[in-house]
Design a protein around this motif. Structure first.
Motif: not given
Length: 138
Positions: A47, A49, A51-53, A57, A83
């Motif tokens: 991933a 993004s 926001h996805e790792c 988060r 990223h």
């Protein structure tokens, strides 16, 4: 007469922050290694993004330790840049092409800056927690 201002450092859960930050930093090392594996072995992309790792988060769900907002923000900014840089790097290597050297160098440099900044924040949070514990025992 005004009410005394609460000491927010006494309400902040340093141990939870330090433990969580340490764990997600490990997982970001893993993410970095998987980016390199894409380049070397053509493995599937992780991933991209922020926001996805797990690290992203964590940053979105935890606040900065008291007095450490600037350091926390710097970590966040470098995380986002990493990223974006990974996306640029992997895009430059699509279709079996060799990754652009400039994109690779930027990604590696950002990783170094990111880790140094993370270590500084971790060290400072740990130091603050120790000072608070010492102050509470006096």
């Amino acid at each position: 007469m005004s009410a005394p201002t609460p000491d927010w450092s006494e309400q902040f859960d340093y141990q939870a922050f330090i433990d969580g930050f340490e764990e997600v930093t490990y997982w970001h090392f893993d993410w970095y290694s998987r980016i390199m594996a894409v380049l070397l072995y053509r493995t599937p992309r992780p991933a991209l993004s922020e926001h996805e790792c797990r690290f992203g988060r964590f940053l979105e769900s935890h606040g900065a330790p008291p007095g450490r907002q600037a350091e926390f923000d710097k970590v966040h900014q470098l995380h986002v840049k990493m990223h974006k840089s990974a996306d640029t790097l992997l895009t430059s290597a699509e279709g079996g092409e060799q990754a652009e050297r400039e994109s690779f160098d930027e990604f590696v440099e950002l990783q170094s800056l990111f880790l140094a900044t993370c270590f500084n924040l971790m060290r400072d949070a740990y130091s603050d927690s120790c000072l608070l514990a010492h102050r509470q025992t006096d």
